[in-house]
Design an enzyme around this catalytic site. Structure first.
Site, PDB file in Angstrom:
ATOM      1  CD  GLU A 172       9.898  12.693  11.750  1.00 40.58           C
ATOM      2  OE1 GLU A 172       8.780  12.195  11.898  1.00 40.58           O
ATOM      3  OE2 GLU A 172      10.823  12.142  11.126  1.00 40.58           O
ATOM      4  CE  LYS A 221      -1.779   2.667   2.986  1.00 40.61           C
ATOM      5  NZ  LYS A 221      -1.667   3.932   2.221  1.00 40.61           N
TER       6      LYS A 221
HETATM    7  P1  NAD Z   1       2.507   8.117   7.945  1.00 40.50           P
HETATM    8  O1  NAD Z   1       2.827   7.313   9.138  1.00 40.50           O
HETATM    9  O2  NAD Z   1       1.491   9.180   8.064  1.00 40.50           O
HETATM   10  O3  NAD Z   1       2.008   7.171   6.753  1.00 40.50           O
HETATM   11  C1  NAD Z   1       2.803   6.140   6.242  1.00 40.50           C
HETATM   12  C2  NAD Z   1       1.924   5.099   5.568  1.00 40.50           C
HETATM   13  O4  NAD Z   1       1.107   4.474   6.570  1.00 40.50           O
HETATM   14  C3  NAD Z   1       0.971   5.662   4.536  1.00 40.50           C
HETATM   15  O5  NAD Z   1       0.903   4.768   3.452  1.00 40.50           O
HETATM   16  C4  NAD Z   1      -0.359   5.715   5.291  1.00 40.50           C
HETATM   17  O6  NAD Z   1      -1.496   5.644   4.457  1.00 40.50           O
HETATM   18  C5  NAD Z   1      -0.249   4.474   6.145  1.00 40.50           C
HETATM   19  N1  NAD Z   1      -1.090   4.465   7.345  1.00 40.50           N
HETATM   20  C6  NAD Z   1      -1.603   5.529   8.031  1.00 40.50           C
HETATM   21  N2  NAD Z   1      -2.303   5.089   9.111  1.00 40.50           N
HETATM   22  C7  NAD Z   1      -2.237   3.733   9.104  1.00 40.50           C
HETATM   23  C8  NAD Z   1      -2.738   2.717   9.964  1.00 40.50           C
HETATM   24  N3  NAD Z   1      -3.457   2.998  11.056  1.00 40.50           N
HETATM   25  N4  NAD Z   1      -2.471   1.427   9.661  1.00 40.50           N
HETATM   26  C9  NAD Z   1      -1.723   1.098   8.582  1.00 40.50           C
HETATM   27  N5  NAD Z   1      -1.230   2.032   7.715  1.00 40.50           N
HETATM   28  C10 NAD Z   1      -1.480   3.333   7.987  1.00 40.50           C
HETATM   29  O7  NAD Z   1       3.904   8.680   7.423  1.00 40.50           O
HETATM   30  P2  NAD Z   1       4.163   9.667   6.195  1.00 40.50           P
HETATM   31  O8  NAD Z   1       3.658  11.024   6.578  1.00 40.50           O
HETATM   32  O9  NAD Z   1       3.696   9.048   4.931  1.00 40.50           O
HETATM   33  O10 NAD Z   1       5.765   9.686   6.136  1.00 40.50           O
HETATM   34  C11 NAD Z   1       6.536  10.510   6.933  1.00 40.50           C
HETATM   35  C12 NAD Z   1       7.073   9.755   8.124  1.00 40.50           C
HETATM   36  O11 NAD Z   1       7.795   8.611   7.663  1.00 40.50           O
HETATM   37  C13 NAD Z   1       8.048  10.552   8.950  1.00 40.50           C
HETATM   38  O12 NAD Z   1       7.800  10.341  10.312  1.00 40.50           O
HETATM   39  C14 NAD Z   1       9.403   9.951   8.553  1.00 40.50           C
HETATM   40  O13 NAD Z   1      10.416  10.126   9.511  1.00 40.50           O
HETATM   41  C15 NAD Z   1       9.057   8.533   8.323  1.00 40.50           C
HETATM   42  N6  NAD Z   1      10.055   7.872   7.460  1.00 40.50           N
HETATM   43  C16 NAD Z   1      10.952   7.004   8.039  1.00 40.50           C
HETATM   44  C17 NAD Z   1      11.943   6.408   7.262  1.00 40.50           C
HETATM   45  C18 NAD Z   1      12.966   5.465   7.869  1.00 40.50           C
HETATM   46  O14 NAD Z   1      13.687   4.805   7.111  1.00 40.50           O
HETATM   47  N7  NAD Z   1      13.056   5.373   9.182  1.00 40.50           N
HETATM   48  C19 NAD Z   1      12.002   6.691   5.896  1.00 40.50           C
HETATM   49  C20 NAD Z   1      11.067   7.572   5.344  1.00 40.50           C
HETATM   50  C21 NAD Z   1      10.088   8.154   6.136  1.00 40.50           C
END
Ligand code: NAD
Length: 494
Positions: A392, A183
């Site tokens: 963050e 997804k």
């Molecule tokens: P997010 O957590 O809002 O969403 C990530 C994904 O999770 C999306 O596809 C979203 O639709 C899905 N999602 C949301 N709620 C969910 C749930 N309850 N159950 C299952 N899936 C769900 O994150 P974002 O805003 O897309 O990305 C930014 C974040 O990602 C930042 O915190 C960043 O630090 C982190 N990030 C971490 C790494 C790493 O390698 N550690 C790399 C890139 C981004």
């Protein structure tokens, strides 16, 4: 790569299940371009039936195709072909990636697309080189471990580097013989569909790599599906916790969680070239407008050079050009959405109320573009009790704290909950090694900041920044289960 006309890009706004694009949905979601805020596509949202259908197809393909059982070298060959097709497709993939994301076209063409292809090649090579082992047992026994794929792996990706982040999930899972249901983020859902089309062209059997589109509800449904044996996730710490809970509530499942960060860049006064370090520090927080999990968002600098360094970082920020991702001149990316920009600005405002001072930036820019652009911002006079230091931000905001000696630097660099990455800039090798050992972070960079093309180096967080690793051998092994086999061969074995 040349600039492009965003109106001329064909958008594959579909799911991808069983080897083909699947459209049509009762519910859709408007998807906007971050560069100018324009609506450019409607995303079909998967309902419970479609998620069920995708997981079922993946399960059937895992059981009925020979993906898991063929000679591992043959699996590797197909993945190499896929990587070649991805690279050859840069003229389609890079504009598609740039169109709806925050990745400027030159970055998408020179980094995202080739980096994604090379990562797939890296994991392909493990297929026939990494497995179980024969272990020392009693003399009349042969004891060994054999590795086996899980079955169907659920992958959930973020929006900040849509292709690369998704490929870090998909590639090791497929190389290990699993099927995948991915997804993508609902904010950047389309370029990965092109990748799935190329997977079929490369010879990956239909149903082995599937995409279901939707928001968190679809991700949650994947986590709770009993046929999914493992969930691999990249995103925020908050969602990571929700995913762990959903996996636990619906049985037990292995999870890999790559989460948020608040990474320090520690600069000592002995650095040989302050200008060079200033450019490095500026880049570490302004690349992709700070929308990078490992963004170096907290500058911890020795007092003797603090003013000089901050001034030069501000000068480097001033050179950045905000603009749409389809322009060749853009060096400051848009923020993914107006809502996210409001959140970033809110944290900056709150920190000023708490006593922080803005040195440069602190507001929107390029406002007549229709997009959401935020000025690279420096905040001084801050401490760990203030929002901008603790939380963050995921935007181009750098906080500055100063120290007198190494002990104070270590104390300031520590974060109460995050531990994703850290940078150390010093000419003193002993000090660099002490900090590399002492800092509580999943990655420590010395006299550089940011990942290299060395895919063998794993990446992942300590503390609330995550569980498990992407990249490296560890990421491949995390997509395999280990079975123990013990054979008696004594003549008188009972
Ligand atoms: P997010 O957590 O809002 O969403 C990530 C994904 O999770 C999306 O596809 C979203 O639709 C899905 N999602 C949301 N709620 C969910 C749930 N309850 N159950 C299952 N899936 C769900 O994150 P974002 O805003 O897309 O990305 C930014 C974040 O990602 C930042 O915190 C960043 O630090 C982190 N990030 C971490 C790494 C790493 O390698 N550690 C790399 C890139 C981004």
């Amino acid at each position: 790569m040349d600039p492009f006309d965003p109106a001329k890009i064909a958008v594959p706004n579909t799911h991808f299940i069983g080897g083909r694009a699947v459209g049509g949905a009762r519910e859709t979601l408007d998807v906007h371009r971050p560069s100018d805020g324009k609506l450019y596509a409607a995303l079909p949202l998967a309902d419970a039936n479609l998620v069920d259908h995708a997981v079922e197809d993946a399960w059937r393909a895992f059981k009925e195709s020979d993906w898991a059982t063929r000679a591992p070298r043959d699996r590797a060959r197909v993945l190499h072909r896929w990587a070649d097709l991805i690279e050859a497709d840069v003229a389609t993939l890079a504009p598609l990636e740039a169109l709806g994301s925050t990745r400027p076209i030159h970055n998408a063409a020179n980094w995202d697309v080739p980096f994604c292809a090379e990562g797939i090649r890296f994991f392909a090579e493990f297929a026939d080189k990494c497995g179980g082992e024969v272990v020392p047992t009693q003399r009349d026994q042969l004891g060994m471990t054999v590795t086996e794929p899980y079955g169907v792996i659920g992958a959930i990706a973020p929006w900040n580097f849509p292709l690369v982040m998704a490929s870090w999930k998909i590639a090791p899972a497929l190389a290990a013989g699993n099927a995948v249901v991915l997804k993508p983020s609902e904010m950047t859902p389309f370029s990965i569909v092109r990748l799935a089309e190329l997977a079929i062209a490369a010879g990956i059997p239909p149903g082995i790599f599937n995409i279901v589109q939707g928001d968190g509800r679809v991700g949650d449904a994947l986590c709770r599906d009993p046929r999914i044996a493992k969930v691999t996730f990249t995103g925020s710490t908050r969602t990571g916790a929700a995913i762990m809970a959903a996996c636990a509530e619906s049985g037990t499942k292995a999870v890999t969680l790559e989460l948020g960060g608040k990474s320090p860049q520690v600069v000592f006064a002995d650095v040989a070239d302050v200008d060079k370090v200033a450019r490095r520090v500026a880049q570490a927080i302004s690349t992709n407008a700070g929308q990078v999990c490992v963004a170096g968002s907290r500058l911890i600098v020795q007092r003797a050079i603090a003013d000089q360094l901050v001034e030069r970082i501000a000068a480097a920020f001033a050179e950045l050009v905000a603009g749409p991702t389809w322009e060749a001149t853009t060096t400051l990316s848009p923020i993914i959405s107006a809502r996210e920009m409001k959140r970033i600005d809110g944290i900056v405002r709150k920190t000023v109320e708490q006593g922080g001072q803005i040195v440069t930036g602190g507001g929107a820019t390029a406002e007549d573009s229709g997009g959401a652009y935020y000025q690279p911002t420096i905040l001084t006079g801050v401490d760990m009790n203030m929002d901008a230091v603790r939380d963050e931000i995921f935007g181009p905001v750098l906080t500055v704290q100063t120290f007198e000696d190494e002990a104070e630097a270590m104390q300031l660099a520590a974060h109460p909950s995050y531990g994703l990455a850290a940078g150390v800039h010093t000419a003193d090798i002993n000090r660099a090694l002490r900090l590399a050992r002492g800092l509580e972070a999943g990655t420590v960079w010395v006299n550089r900041y940011g990942r290299s093309w060395d895919f063998a180096l794993p990446t992942g967080g300590y503390k609330r920044s995550g569980i498990g690793k992407d990249l490296g051998r560890a990421a491949y092994e995390a997509n395999l289960r280990t079975k123990t086999v013990l054979i008696d061969f004594a003549d008188d074995a009972a």
